[in-house]
Structure formats: structure tokens, C-alpha cells
Design an enzyme around this catalytic site. Structure first.
Site, short mmCIF file in Angstrom:
data_model
loop_
_atom_site.label_atom_id
_atom_site.label_comp_id
_atom_site.label_asym_id
_atom_site.label_seq_id
_atom_site.Cartn_x
_atom_site.Cartn_y
_atom_site.Cartn_z
N SER A 92 0.85 -1.31 -0.09
CA SER A 92 0.21 -0.02 -0.13
C SER A 92 1.04 1.22 0.20
O SER A 92 0.28 2.42 -0.09
CB SER A 92 -1.09 -0.04 1.16
OG SER A 92 -0.21 -0.12 2.59
N LYS A 114 -5.69 4.57 8.48
CA LYS A 114 -4.88 5.17 7.87
C LYS A 114 -4.94 6.67 7.87
O LYS A 114 -4.03 7.44 8.25
CB LYS A 114 -4.54 4.66 6.46
CG LYS A 114 -3.83 3.37 6.38
CD LYS A 114 -3.43 2.80 5.06
CE LYS A 114 -2.62 1.58 5.05
NZ LYS A 114 -2.38 1.05 3.81
#
EC number: 3.4.21.53
Length: 364
Positions: free
Chosen positions: A257, A302
Site C-alpha cells: 500500500s 490510515k
């Protein structure tokens, strides 16, 4: 004992019993929480995250932070009290254990898979950044993995370069599967390869590998559900040779990611001027060799981690926008991106202060 007192005592004892049971009763869940965020333009562990040698680089400022998610280990068994607390907390997310560790995946297997994905994301980030700068990168198709006990085991090896299948040139990893499945199970397929050792030696000596071998493998029937097809038990991938050294130094991080943020960091170091204009930008997203940004897991964690660190803008993969927008931390602007070009356009507006028309994420 008065009846009212007895009732209160019984209720208290029942509550204590339930709490004790909750502590000891395991539930099939795992927990996700915000992990560390690291500025790809800065240092981590006392050394630069991005190290470039053999090409001119330029000073950078501001932040281009990659973000992570912390998860409970595969063998950790959450109890009922922990699960309830996690469900109620704002900065954690409780998910079914199989979501993070499907099919009984062990901690070791998960760590290895994450390490491989992280390595591949670094390669793709380098390719995407250099392509954006029109810097040539040599690429070729390789054997990525060989399945244990498959027909290819011992015949093909990870790192072998696949030049052709049945004499037909291979240009993309998908070509390999397409050519193999033209056969029926039990038929022979011929691979023309450059052995991994020969390729490694050629790269070290900065020459083109010319020694090829032909390897004949008998196909077998696939094990997956659906229409049966011929397979040899390998997966194909892409390897690259870069015109100069680009190293990413970041330990204890896994998964794919961070690809987008690595690509942007590399681009910033290789171009004059500041990509961020000194602003604090964070983000996430996989990236492929062509600069396409893909979705990731744990987006809500996140964004929380990024905002807690000080981020004001968050580059968000288009396919994660709806989930992220449902619970955006105060003070954080979500910016929708689908490619590295989208991200560069958004950063141009951010550093110019033209943020009113940034492509926003919405919850629908």
C-alpha cells in the site's frame, strides 16, 4: 437478608461473572489500529528512506507520508471484552479473524507474503516514477514463484527469465498463462528461459544475458474451481533494470500500500522544486508499473494515523474514497486519485494554494 439487598447482590455477582466470562471467552475476531506513518522524503531509523545514487537529485521539503495499519497477530485470540471495546473505540476496527488471516494463514506465512508485496510495490514505485520522468527502464518477464510439488518444481526457478513459450515470444506476465492454457492437461509445453544465475551474472557485469535453455514440462489439471485448465505450477512476474540506483530503506513494513507515496517521493527527489510546497501530505495506495493507483485495506485507520501525525491532505485511492469519507478525521482533506498523474496534479494545486477544486472523496 432483605429481599432488595439479596437482589442487588445477585445482580452484582451476575455482572462480575459475565465480565469474567468475557475476559476468558475467545472470539473469532482481530483488531486493526493506526500504525506508524513515515515521511518518504525524510529519515527513518537514522537514514534517508529514499537513497538515490548515479543521478542528480534535488532538495525537498514538506511531507509525503506513507501510512500503515497495525493488526493483531495470527495466533492472538481476542476475548469478548476486547472485541466490545474495539467496536466502541473510534481509532480501532474489529474485523473477523479470517479477513486478515484467511484459510488458516499463519503469522509466518502472512509476514512472508507482506514482505514480498512490499518488495514488489517498491519496484513498481520506481518504475512508475521513472516512466513519469521519461527515464527508460528495462523490463522482462520472470518466474515469480514455483508451486511446491507442481510439474515445474525443480525445472523452473524463481528469477528465471521467460523469453518464449512454445517458441512464441513472451512480452507480458499474462502471456505465460495464456500460452500454457492453449494446451490440454497432460500435454508438453516448452519454455525458453535465461536461467536466474545467468541473468544475475549479466546484470552484475552490466551486459545482456544471451545464454538460453529450453525446458519441457508436462502440464497437469488445475486445482481451482471452475473450468479445468492446463497448468505447470508457476506464477509469472516482471523484473527490471534501472539506469541508476534507487534504494528504499524502511524496515518492519509490509504489504503493497505504500507504492504511491514511494513513487511520489522518488519523483520529488529527481525533480527541481518542492512537490508539496512545504505542506504536510499523507496518503496510501498500491501502484503498478504504469502509474495506476489501486485500493488498499484499513483506510479508516490510515486516515486517523495520518491526521494524528499532523497531515492536512490525504491522497486516497478512488476505490477507497467512499469508505474513507464516511468518517473523515477533522482537519483532514481527502483527495481522490486514480493515477500518479492525478496525484501530481493535486500536489500542484496544494502547493499553489488552489485547493477549492481538489477532487474530493464522497461517501456515496
Amino acid at each position: 437478608m432483605p429481599r432488595r439487598t439479596a437482589t442487588m447482590l445477585a445482580s452484582t455477582l451476575m455482572l462480575i461473572a459475565l465480565l469474567c466470562a468475557g475476559v476468558f471467552i475467545p472470539v473469532p475476531y482481530a483488531e486493526m489500529s493506526p500504525g506508524p506513518t513515515v515521511n518518504t522524503l525524510g529519515e527513518h531509523g537514522g537514514e534517508p528512506v529514499l537513497q538515490i545514487a548515479g543521478h542528480k537529485t534535488y532538495p525537498t521539503d514538506g511531507h509525503l507520508n506513507m501510512t500503515t495499519v497495525r493488526v493483531t497477530s495470527a495466533d492472538y485470540r481476542m476475548n469478548l471484552v476486547e472485541a466490545v471495546y474495539g467496536w466502541l473505540a473510534h481509532d480501532t476496527k474489529v474485523v473477523p479473524h479470517d479477513t486478515l488471516y484467511p484459510n488458516g494463514k499463519t503469522e509466518e506465512e502472512s509476514t512472508q507474503e507482506n514482505a514480498e508485496e512490499f518488495s514488489q510495490s517498491q519496484e513498481s514505485a520506481k518504475v512508475a516514477a521513472l516512466k513519469e520522468l521519461d527515464i527508460p527502464v528495462k523490463s522482462w518477464v520472470i518466474v515469480s514463484t514455483v508451486v511446491k510439488d507442481a510439474p515445474a518444481e525443480g525445472r523452473l526457478h524463481a528469477g528465471d527469465v521467460i523469453k518464449a513459450v512454445d517458441g512464441k515470444p513472451v512480452k507480458e506476465p499474462s502471456d505465460v498463462a495464456d500460452l500454457v492454457t492453449e494446451h490440454k492437461p497432460g500435454e508438453d509445453v516448452v519454455f525458453t528461459i535465461v536461467p536466474a544465475k545467468e541473468q544475475a551474472a549479466a546484470e552484475k557485469q552490466k551486459r545482456t544475458a544471451t545464454k538460453t535453455e529450453k525446458v519441457t514440462i508436462t502440464t497437469r489439471t488445475s486445482d481451482d474451481a471452475g473450468e479445468k485448465r492446463a497448468v505447470v505450477g508457476i506464477s509469472a512476474g516482471t523484473d527490471h533494470t534501472f539506469p541508476f540506483d534507487v534504494d528504499i530503506k524502511l524496515a518492519d513494513v509490509g504489504g503493497p500500500s505504500a507504492g504511491l507515496m514511494f513513487a511520489l517521493g522518488i519523483y520529488d527527489k529527481l525533480t527541481p522544486g518542492s512537490l508539496t510546497g512545504g505542506e504536510f501530505v499523507a496518503g496510501t495506495g498500491t501502484i503498478d508499473d504504469d502509474g495506476k493507483v489501486g485500493p488498499i485495506g484499513g483506510i479508516e485507520m490510515k486516515t486517523v494515523g495520518a491526521r494524528d501525525k499532523g497531515a492536512e491532505y490525504f491522497l486516497t485511492p478512488a476505490d477507497n474514497c467512499a469508505a474513507a469519507a464516511k468518517d473523515t478525521p477533522d482537519g483532514l482533506t481527502l483527495v481522490k486519485v486514480g493515477t500518479i498523474d492525478d496525484a501530481l496534479d493535486a500536489l500542484k494545486d496544494i502547493r499553489a494554494g488552489d485547493t477549492a477544486d481538489l477532487p474530493a472523496c464522497t461517501s456515496s
